[in-house]
Design a protein around this motif. Structure first.
Motif, short mmCIF file in Angstrom:
data_model
loop_
_atom_site.label_atom_id
_atom_site.label_comp_id
_atom_site.label_asym_id
_atom_site.label_seq_id
_atom_site.Cartn_x
_atom_site.Cartn_y
_atom_site.Cartn_z
N SER A 190 -47.38 5.99 25.93
CA SER A 190 -47.59 4.54 26.03
C SER A 190 -48.54 4.06 24.95
O SER A 190 -48.35 3.00 24.33
CB SER A 190 -48.13 4.18 27.42
OG SER A 190 -48.49 2.82 27.50
N LEU A 191 -49.61 4.85 24.72
CA LEU A 191 -50.59 4.48 23.70
C LEU A 191 -49.94 4.46 22.32
O LEU A 191 -50.21 3.56 21.50
CB LEU A 191 -51.75 5.48 23.73
CG LEU A 191 -53.01 5.10 22.95
CD1 LEU A 191 -53.60 3.81 23.49
CD2 LEU A 191 -54.04 6.22 23.06
N GLN A 194 -48.02 1.30 22.06
CA GLN A 194 -48.92 0.17 21.85
C GLN A 194 -49.44 0.14 20.42
O GLN A 194 -49.53 -0.93 19.81
CB GLN A 194 -50.09 0.26 22.83
CG GLN A 194 -49.72 0.06 24.28
CD GLN A 194 -50.88 0.33 25.22
OE1 GLN A 194 -52.03 0.45 24.79
NE2 GLN A 194 -50.59 0.44 26.51
N ARG A 195 -49.76 1.31 19.89
CA ARG A 195 -50.27 1.36 18.51
C ARG A 195 -49.20 0.99 17.50
O ARG A 195 -49.50 0.39 16.47
CB ARG A 195 -50.82 2.76 18.23
CG ARG A 195 -52.15 3.02 18.95
CD ARG A 195 -52.62 4.44 18.79
NE ARG A 195 -53.95 4.60 19.38
CZ ARG A 195 -54.57 5.77 19.53
NH1 ARG A 195 -53.95 6.88 19.13
NH2 ARG A 195 -55.76 5.83 20.07
N ASP A 197 -46.79 -1.15 18.16
CA ASP A 197 -46.72 -2.61 18.27
C ASP A 197 -47.88 -3.25 17.51
O ASP A 197 -47.71 -4.27 16.82
CB ASP A 197 -46.77 -3.04 19.74
CG ASP A 197 -45.49 -2.66 20.49
OD1 ASP A 197 -44.46 -2.40 19.82
OD2 ASP A 197 -45.53 -2.60 21.74
#
Length: 409
Positions: A190-191, A194-195, A197
């Protein structure tokens, strides 16, 4: 025939040993004297004594297992029971019996120790499992991961339990580690998303920042850079390599713009300082028109000064209120002089002032007559009341007369 306290040799060469159960045949001796026969079998006895003594010492001072000790005891007991030695065989049996008791005692001690160790191992493994299950819910990924690895090493150093118990505890322990690994993997996946994005958002921010770096629209562009910085912080972090590269480009674009703005502002500041000197000189020139003695000339002079004032550019922001305040003070003085002149030359205002003064004078005269009449009639209360009213009307009359004087009349 030859004999000693523990054995004898008969005339046929048969050797006997004495025991609590009676004499037992040891063997036959034909090669020498009866004394030699007894000496031979006595040496065999001494050999048994030495072996038993060594075994006693091993049982007492070493970690000889109960099984090995019992095997050695059985071997020695068989030799004693074969009666192939001359000596106190009953004493050897008694020593072997004590050894058996000692070995049994050691066996019980070791069994109890093993039970204690098993209990301690179970408690230790229960504690490891409980801690692992708690860590499985942790979001402290690095610390919890390192601690779980340390728990595995600790587990490996503990004794095994019975197979069923050990397997059940290991299953829980392994499940906790797997659950943590699964959560950590999902978190970092998930991280990473997010990174990614964040990287895309920041690439757009960098593109806009670079497009604005040559702008000379200082105010709006500076405000937009502040908005871009807020958006940058809100976007979160990209991957480390991308983050560093994007930040360097973003900051570089800002630096280009703000360096150019600072250079222009420095020139503007120098110009505004010079403008301030010029406006201070005009303010000083305007202040010489006060007090106003010639309204027409003062008005013309102030108009000329104001035209020159407007032709001068901006002054530093912090100095503006003071220097403009000086000009406003002169302007107010001229306006007040104009108002005074207007009052003096306005016939309608003079007429209204004169009419008001006449009315107030008539009212004052009438009140005085009423007061005199009241006192003559002995009505002092009425006279006092009318006197108080007279004071108010007289104050208004005095004020009206002063206003009328301003109109020259």
């Amino acid at each position: 025939m030859s004999s000693d306290p523990w054995g004898r040799v008969d005339e046929t060469g048969t050797v006997y040993v004495r025991t609590a159960e009676g004499e037992k045949v040891v063997g036959s001796w034909q090669a020498g004297t009866p004394e030699e026969a007894l000496a031979y079998f006595e040496r065999k006895y001494e050999g048994l004594v030495v072996e038993i003594g060594l075994l006693e010492r091993r049982v007492r001072t070493t970690d000889l297992s109960a099984k090995d000790a019992q095997t050695a005891i059985d071997h020695l007991r068989a030799q004693v029971e074969e009666h192939h030695a001359v000596g106190d065989l009953d004493a050897l049996r008694a020593r072997l019996d004590k050894l058996v008791a000692a070995v049994d005692s050691r066996r019980e001690e070791r069994r109890a120790q093993k039970a204690r160790q098993a209990d301690e191992a179970r408690a230790a493994k229960d504690a490891l499992v409980a801690e692992a299950e708690e860590l499985a819910q942790s979001d402290q990924w690095r610390a919890a991961g390192e601690r779980l690895r340390a728990l595995v090493d600790t587990w490996k150093g503990l004794p095994r339990l019975d197979r069923k118990s050990d397997d059940e505890l290991w299953h829980r322990f392994s499940h906790a580690r797997s659950a943590f690994s699964k959560r950590r993997k999902a978190h970092f996946a998930s991280l990473d998303a997010q990174r990614e994005d964040a990287r895309k958002v920041k690439e757009k921010l960098v593109a806009e920042a670079e497009s604005l770096s040559k702008s000379t629209d200082w105010g709006p562009t500076a405000a937009r850079y502040r908005e871009l910085m807020a958006d940058w912080k809100a976007a979160g972090r990209a991957q480390r390599e991308a983050e560093d590269d994007l930040w360097n480009r973003f900051r570089g674009a800002q630096d280009v713009f703000f360096a150019a703005r600072s250079e222009v502002f420095a020139e503007r500041d120098a110009e505004q300082v010079e403008n301030l000197k010029l406006k201070e000189e005009l303010a000083e020139e305007a202040e010489k028109l006060v007090p106003v003695t010639d309204l027409k000339a003062a008005r013309a002079a102030f108009r000329s000064i104001n035209e020159r004032w407007e032709a001068i550019g901006h002054v530093p922001r912090d100095a503006r209120p003071k220097v403009e305040g000086r000009m406003h003070a002169v302007e107010r003085a001229i306006q007040e002089a104009e108002e005074g002149e207007w009052r003096r030359t306005n016939p309608e205002a003079r007429a209204r002032a004169a009419g008001l003064t006449g009315q107030l004078q008539a009212a004052v005269d009438k009140l005085r007559e009423q007061i005199d009449a009241a006192r003559a009639a002995g009505n002092n209360a009425k006279a006092d009341k009318l006197s108080r009213e007279l004071e108010g009307r007289q104050a208004l009359l005095d004020q009206a007369l002063k206003g009328l004087e301003e109109f020259g009349g």
